[in-house]
Design an enzyme around this catalytic site. Structure first.
Site, short mmCIF file in Angstrom:
data_model
loop_
_atom_site.label_atom_id
_atom_site.label_comp_id
_atom_site.label_asym_id
_atom_site.label_seq_id
_atom_site.Cartn_x
_atom_site.Cartn_y
_atom_site.Cartn_z
N THR A 133 12.53 -7.33 -10.07
CA THR A 133 12.09 -8.70 -10.32
C THR A 133 10.73 -8.96 -9.69
OG1 THR A 133 14.37 -9.42 -10.42
CG2 THR A 133 12.73 -11.14 -9.99
N GLN A 153 -7.68 -0.76 3.54
CA GLN A 153 -8.49 -1.32 4.64
C GLN A 153 -9.80 -1.94 4.17
OE1 GLN A 153 -7.71 -1.72 7.89
NE2 GLN A 153 -5.71 -0.77 7.73
N GLY A 174 0.80 -1.22 0.00
CA GLY A 174 0.00 0.00 0.00
C GLY A 174 0.84 1.27 0.00
N SER A 207 -3.23 -3.79 -0.50
CA SER A 207 -2.07 -4.47 0.07
C SER A 207 -2.49 -5.85 0.56
CB SER A 207 -1.56 -3.62 1.24
OG SER A 207 -0.52 -4.28 1.89
N ALA A 208 -1.77 -6.90 0.10
CA ALA A 208 -2.21 -8.28 0.37
C ALA A 208 -2.21 -8.66 1.84
CB ALA A 208 -1.32 -9.25 -0.41
N HIS A 209 -1.30 -8.08 2.64
CA HIS A 209 -1.22 -8.56 4.04
C HIS A 209 -2.39 -8.10 4.91
CE1 HIS A 209 0.42 -5.03 6.42
NE2 HIS A 209 0.76 -4.62 5.21
N ASN A 265 -7.85 3.66 8.72
CA ASN A 265 -7.25 2.55 9.45
C ASN A 265 -7.34 2.69 10.97
OD1 ASN A 265 -5.41 4.56 8.16
ND2 ASN A 265 -4.04 3.86 9.77
N CYS A 309 5.21 6.74 18.09
CA CYS A 309 6.25 6.85 19.09
C CYS A 309 7.58 7.04 18.37
CB CYS A 309 6.29 5.58 19.93
SG CYS A 309 7.26 5.74 21.40
N1 PLP Z 1 -2.87 2.62 3.71
C1 PLP Z 1 -3.56 2.21 4.78
C2 PLP Z 1 -4.93 2.74 5.01
C3 PLP Z 1 -3.00 1.30 5.68
O1 PLP Z 1 -3.69 0.92 6.74
C4 PLP Z 1 -1.68 0.81 5.42
C5 PLP Z 1 -1.02 -0.13 6.35
O2 PLP Z 1 -1.06 0.02 7.54
C6 PLP Z 1 -1.01 1.26 4.29
C7 PLP Z 1 -1.63 2.16 3.45
C8 PLP Z 1 0.37 0.78 3.95
O3 PLP Z 1 0.34 -0.50 3.39
P1 PLP Z 1 1.63 -1.42 3.35
O4 PLP Z 1 1.84 -1.93 4.74
O5 PLP Z 1 1.30 -2.53 2.41
O6 PLP Z 1 2.76 -0.60 2.85
#
Ligand code: PLP
Length: 378
Positions: free
Chosen positions: A233, A177, A69, A195-197, A149, A321
């Protein structure tokens, strides 16, 4: 252990790992190689791209794979600004945006760009009128996320996109999100990041959609991967895993969302009823099913986080922090919440694996922590 930080990241789904494994072991060719190893890898990437594009309702030729992301947002913002530098140097972002976009915009100040941040209302929602009002003749990029988020509030992207189209300005919508939770169709835009995770896929893989007739310049120079717009790659197993994870998440979204919402609602109800001086931050209706962001009067969010961590519970606060100093959440502050409410906020984000027993356990542990912290203060 109880994991209530699914907005930060999710575990890899076993079915996704299974789909990825052959591409980490036997089919290890470089997707840019011309021999059969490379062709098999390239074919897997094509299948993954087609699948993801199909779910998003876009053309595969409009989809660029990225490391996640952050890279999607940076590429969109910096790439569009670079392509349109002759037209103007003004960027509009909602104040709710992830640091990925806010920092990328701040980088552009050095090149003479001006940034306007549009604050949300107290409920954590940015109105289309306020975004439209911030657009100027020299605006080249608008960024408003699908859902935030920290507070999980869902933004009126359809109305915001209509306002941007009317003014012929590029809209980027960070769907990190919402991907796999809510349909992409709810969030139309010229650029979309995911973002896949965040949907039980691998970390370090994501994508950027850019509408076919919109121009952007590349951020990462190198080989001719991603049609020359993103060198490096190709992470073949990542692409395969992302496609599989998104496919599963979309198919199971309804039942997952119902279960997660039920747990979240019960949790919120119990916390508000059983612990005095608690308030939910952000709109109660227009919000992700997984998110509960709650302030606990007289406490510091960090103190609660550490107390829960000792009890094996993982949550987060919106504060950053750095060098030992805690900066209050930019998102909650932009909503106009008072300092005490901002400092005492804790984010709980539920996921597929959470249970009713965990809601019981967490509620008890929060109650103990809050009572202890308050007793120390007074
Ligand atoms: N955008 C939002 C709203 C997110 O919550 C996050 C991850 O916390 C990101 C972007 C960033 O994504 P990535 O961890 O894949 O770089």
């Amino acid at each position: 252990m109880v994991y209530l930080d699914h907005a930060a990241t999710t575990p890899l789904d076993g079915r996704v790992l299974q789909a990825m494994t052959p591409y980490l072991t036997e089919i290890y060719g470089n997707a840019s190689s011309q021999h059969s190893y490379g062709r098999r890898a390239a074919n897997a990437v094509t299948v993954a791209r087609d699948k993801i594009a199909g779910i998003m309702g876009v053309s595969p030729s409009e989809l660029y794979f990225t490391s996640g992301g952050t890279e999607a947002g940076n590429t969109a913002l910096k790439g569009v600004c670079a392509a349109l530098r002759g037209r103007g140097r003004h960027v509009v972002l909602s104040a709710l945006e992830h640091p990925a976009l806010i920092s990328a915009a701040n980088d552009m100040r050095e090149y003479g760009y001006e940034i306007t941040l549009v604050n949300p209302a107290e409920n954590g929602i940015v109105s289309a009128e306020s975004v439209a009002g911030a657009i100027r003749p020299d605006t080249v990029f608008v960024g408003v996320m699908a859902a935030n988020n920290e507070v999980g509030t869902i933004q009126p992207i359809k109305d915001i996109y209509a306002a941007c189209r009317e003014r012929k300005v590029f809209l980027y919508c960070d769907c990190v999100q919402t991907a796999g939770v809510l349909p992409f169709g709810l969030f139309p835009a010229d650029g979309i990041g995911f973002s896949a995770h965040k949907f039980y896929g691998p970390k370090g893989f994501g994508g950027l959609y850019v509408r076919g007739n919109c121009r952007f310049e590349r951020l990462i120079s190198g080989g001719e991967q991603e049609r020359g717009l993103r060198g490096g790659t190709t992470y073949v197993a990542g692409a395969v895993g992302c496609a599989r994870a998104l496919e599963i998440a979309e198919r199971e979204a309804q039942s997952n969302n119902e279960n997660i919402r039920r747990l979240r609602d019960l949790f919120v109800k119990r916390v508000l009823a059983e612990i005095e001086g608690t308030r939910v931050n952000g709109d109660l209706q227009n919000r992700l099913p997984s998110n509960a962001n709650i302030s606990f009067d007289g406490c510091d969010g960090e103190q609660i986080l550490f107390a829960l961590d000792l009890a094996g519970i993982a949550v987060s606060t919106g504060s950053a922090c750095s060098s030992g100093a805690v900066t209050p959440s930019r998102v909650l502050t932009s909503m106009g919440l008072d300092e005490g409410r901002v400092k005492s906020a804790v984010r709980f984000t539920f996921g597929r694996g959470n249970t009713l027993q965990e809601v019981d356990y967490v509620t008890v542990k929060i109650k103990e922590a809050v009572e202890r912290i308050r007793a120390q203060k007074y």
